[in-house]
Design a protein around this motif. Structure first.
Motif, mmCIF file in Angstrom:
data_model
loop_
_atom_site.group_PDB
_atom_site.id
_atom_site.type_symbol
_atom_site.label_atom_id
_atom_site.label_comp_id
_atom_site.label_asym_id
_atom_site.label_seq_id
_atom_site.Cartn_x
_atom_site.Cartn_y
_atom_site.Cartn_z
ATOM 1 N N MET A 191 -7.388 -8.860 -1.356
ATOM 2 C CA MET A 191 -7.136 -7.641 -2.163
ATOM 3 C C MET A 191 -7.823 -7.590 -3.630
ATOM 4 O O MET A 191 -6.929 -7.854 -4.464
ATOM 5 C CB MET A 191 -5.658 -7.082 -2.335
ATOM 6 C CG MET A 191 -5.009 -6.786 -0.952
ATOM 7 S SD MET A 191 -5.936 -5.311 -0.189
ATOM 8 C CE MET A 191 -4.730 -4.848 1.180
ATOM 9 N N SER A 401 -0.695 -3.903 -3.125
ATOM 10 C CA SER A 401 -0.773 -2.904 -2.548
ATOM 11 C C SER A 401 -2.047 -2.372 -2.136
ATOM 12 O O SER A 401 -1.981 -1.332 -1.152
ATOM 13 C CB SER A 401 -0.070 -1.686 -3.363
ATOM 14 O OG SER A 401 -1.059 -1.549 -4.651
ATOM 15 N N GLY A 402 -3.079 -3.001 -2.524
ATOM 16 C CA GLY A 402 -4.509 -2.609 -1.873
ATOM 17 C C GLY A 402 -5.295 -2.024 -3.012
ATOM 18 O O GLY A 402 -4.958 -1.899 -4.170
ATOM 19 N N ASP A 403 -6.522 -2.168 -2.628
ATOM 20 C CA ASP A 403 -7.645 -1.561 -3.737
ATOM 21 C C ASP A 403 -8.453 -0.605 -3.452
ATOM 22 O O ASP A 403 -9.532 -0.434 -3.975
ATOM 23 C CB ASP A 403 -8.407 -3.018 -3.947
ATOM 24 C CG ASP A 403 -7.834 -4.017 -4.756
ATOM 25 O OD1 ASP A 403 -6.712 -3.963 -5.293
ATOM 26 O OD2 ASP A 403 -8.257 -5.253 -4.463
ATOM 27 N N GLY A 404 -8.054 0.240 -2.638
ATOM 28 C CA GLY A 404 -8.636 1.391 -2.029
ATOM 29 C C GLY A 404 -7.988 2.612 -2.712
ATOM 30 O O GLY A 404 -8.364 3.664 -1.890
ATOM 31 N N SER A 432 -1.509 0.816 3.454
ATOM 32 C CA SER A 432 -1.871 -0.503 3.740
ATOM 33 C C SER A 432 -0.612 -1.257 4.392
ATOM 34 O O SER A 432 0.345 -1.042 4.217
ATOM 35 C CB SER A 432 -2.121 -1.169 2.252
ATOM 36 O OG SER A 432 -3.087 -0.642 1.701
ATOM 37 N N GLY A 458 -3.564 0.630 -5.011
ATOM 38 C CA GLY A 458 -3.250 1.245 -3.439
ATOM 39 C C GLY A 458 -1.970 2.013 -3.525
ATOM 40 O O GLY A 458 -1.168 1.375 -4.190
ATOM 41 N N ASN A 571 -5.068 7.418 -8.160
ATOM 42 C CA ASN A 571 -5.772 6.584 -7.190
ATOM 43 C C ASN A 571 -6.863 7.211 -6.494
ATOM 44 O O ASN A 571 -6.195 7.302 -5.038
ATOM 45 C CB ASN A 571 -4.666 5.658 -6.568
ATOM 46 C CG ASN A 571 -3.729 6.402 -5.842
ATOM 47 O OD1 ASN A 571 -3.566 7.640 -5.912
ATOM 48 N ND2 ASN A 571 -2.770 5.463 -5.187
#
Length: 604
Positions: A191, A401-404, A432, A458, A571
């Motif tokens: 991540m 938590s994620g990067d998208g 995620s 995320g 986000n």
């Protein structure tokens, strides 16, 4: 407190109530039916057949009929208002609560024996809820009445040997939860959003001084350099931990997981310590290999992810005992080879390994994950149950938590890639995994001073797990603020919501390949938060209190006032602006970032 004998009696009573073994016999019927089937996942193309002698390590998961009792224990010992708070279970007590029924063990053993496998061919987990068996593809196909193919991920080129369906004898369906690798197409990636060139990191700089007067109440400005470069000192100032000195001698511990040949380089660590934590110079971490994982010290092979995690988690928590695990296995691999070069499930290899240990670090951070929908639901649930077992034993688990953002990080509707892989290709936010598991603490990202949400953080709502009781009040308060109909159908408002908390996630100054670099991602946020919790455990252990363990029931109740609320930022992803950070909990930064001194006062 429930003693070990009480736990055993409860398990036995419920087990006997659930199963009647009187006169039971194990038989092998002739008919088989499909146990699990998936549609070919989006982004994957079927290629040739693998070599028939290519080895696969099958993982057979047996049901855990008393897991609900373990879950009750977990919530009681994690609830600060319950009389059992902090009374964590032993390894043996946890294993008793997840053990399969003897009939399941006997049925699966008989089925394998009918295919020529003896006990010496099998490996079992300590609780006997997993059976491991390494076989050629040709044998796996007969065992599971299926056909394996080589599948290639179009974008990355990764290749897996997988099938989209497998079958079992009818009588075994009740005795087997899941078998993998079969239908699992998750790639399990790090991540991180960015790693900048050497020129993007100031080659020579003076770290901000540790002046306890700078951040006495966590509201005065921190050193201005922290707006361009995040260091250990910046995090101590931002999170009100300046001047706190942990002990090395109270059985406290922190661990970092490493995968995909991400190696933590000790020479880089020494350079980092020289610059940012000189009192830690000439110290290192305990290295543990999982399934043959290595930690190459060739400077050119140092991993950005591993170096980031180790340098900041261990730098923040020094001199607390630290561990770095390296788990073998990464794509791509050669599916025409006969040896099992990669099972492509290194995460569960680590989980199996650590659950079998008598002693486990009290705080563990992981900066890897995948879109929830790429992990078969049954398999994801079993992994999540494993996290619950660690929580019951007093371990605090943190995941990026994620990067998208809410999916792919793409705000342009024409470019978004958030489609379901169930054949419908419907646009939907992409939660995620493992961040969406209710038994872990998911960490989102912030940036700048004062802090705002970083745009790649995320967050969202799981499609696999319903919303746990511990967060319902906080999450429902947020949902009531959303404009009516906003994102209807794009997310599951009744799902487990994440992240739970947040920390800085951009412009971290690490050392990599012998030079300073700037890196970002929620892969930085998770080890940062983990380092702060290790300090909180230090404060508790010094007072004879138990470690914090599973954190979520605590932070959503008693610990809520110990966070810096983040109220700006969003986000974006899936062609939308995503969710907004706002007062209280939100699916971008959770409850906010930690205020160590406030949390210490609340929790000790």
């Amino acid at each position: 407190m429930w003693s070990s004998s009480v736990v055993r009696r409860v398990v036995l009573t419920l087990a006997l109530a659930s199963f009647s073994l009187a006169g039971s016999t194990i038989h092998v019927p002739s008919t088989s039916t499909v146990k699990e089937s998936v549609l070919p996942p989006r982004g994957w193309a079927q290629h040739n057949r693998p070599h028939p002698d290519h080895k696969i390590e099958l993982r057979i998961g047996l049901p855990q009929p008393n897991f609900h009792i373990l879950e009750e224990h977990l919530y009681e010992i994690s609830d600060p208002f319950h009389e059992r708070y902090g009374q964590h279970l032993s390894k043996e007590e946890v294993e008793e609560l997840v053990a399969p029924h003897p009939e399941s063990i006997d049925s699966v053993t008989a089925w394998l024996a009918s295919h020529g496998f003896q006990e010496a061919d099998l490996e079992r987990s300590p609780a006997k809820d997993w059976v491991y068996l390494t076989v050629p593809v040709s044998v796996a196909e007969k065992l599971l009445d299926t056909t394996y193919y080589v599948w290639k991920h179009v974008e990355s080129g990764d290749e897996f040997v997988r099938t989209t369906s497998y079958s079992l004898p009818d009588h075994l369906h009740a005795h087997i939860d899941v078998i993998q690798p079969t239908t699992m197409f998750a790639r399990f990636k790090g991540m991180k959003t960015t790693i900048h060139s050497v020129e993007d990191a100031v080659k020579e700089f003076q770290p901000p001084k540790l002046d306890s007067s700078l951040n006495a109440d966590a509201h005065v400005p921190v050193d201005p350099t922290c707006n361009t470069t995040i260091t250990i000192s910046c995090l101590q100032q931002l999170y009100n931990a300046v001047g706190y000195t942990p002990s090395a001698n109270i059985n406290n511990s922190i661990g970092i997981t490493g995968y995909l040949e991400q190696f933590a380089n000790i020479q880089d660590l020494q350079s980092f310590y020289t610059e940012q934590r000189p009192d830690a110079l000439n110290t290192s971490f305990n290295f543990v290999s999982v399934k043959g994982g290595i930690n190459s010290q060739n400077l050119s092979e140092a991993g950005a992810e591993a170096n980031l995690d180790v340098q900041f988690a261990f730098g923040l928590s020094f001199p607390i005992k630290s561990t770095f695990w390296s788990t073998a296995g990464r794509p791509p691999f050669k599916p025409d080879a006969t040896e099992p070069e990669n099972s492509n499930e290194p995460y569960n290899d680590w989980l199996d390994f650590v659950l079998a240990q008598e002693e486990i670090p009290l705080v563990i951070s992981t900066s890897y994950g995948e879109a929830e929908q790429t992990v078969p639901k049954n398999y994801a649930r079993r992994a999540c149950n494993g996290f619950a077992q660690l929580g019951a034993r007093g371990v605090s688990l943190f995941f990026s938590s994620g990067d998208g953002g809410v999916g792919d990080g793409e705000s342009d509707p024409a470019l978004q890639q958030c489609f379901t892989n169930d054949g419908r290709n419907v646009t939907k936010f992409m939660p995620s995994f493992p961040a969406g598991c209710p038994f872990v603490t998911a960490v989102g990202g912030t940036v700048n001073v004062p802090e705002i949400a970083v745009d790649f953080s995320g967050g969202g709502f799981s499609d696999y797990w319903s919303q746990p009781k511990y967060q319902q009040n906080a999450v429902n308060a947020y949902l009531k603020k959303l404009p009516e109909g906003l994102y209807k159908g794009l997310f599951n408002p009744g799902g487990r919501a994440f992240p739970d908390v947040a920390a800085q996630g951009l412009r971290f100054r690490i050392w990599l390949n012998g030079v300073p670099r700037s890196i970002g991602g929620t892969s930085a946020s998770s080890p940062t938060f983990a380092g702060i919790v290790a300090l909180l455990n230090d404060a508790r252990l010094k007072k004879g209190q138990p470690p914090l363990g599973f954190l979520n029931p605590l932070i959503y109740s008693k610990g809520g006032d110990g966070f810096n609320d983040i109220v700006f930022g969003n986000n974006p992803g899936c062609g939308t602006p995503g969710f907004n950070a706002t007062k209280g909990w939100d699916p971008v930064t959770g409850l906010g970032t930690p205020n160590f001194k406030k949390l210490k006062d609340l929790l000790t």
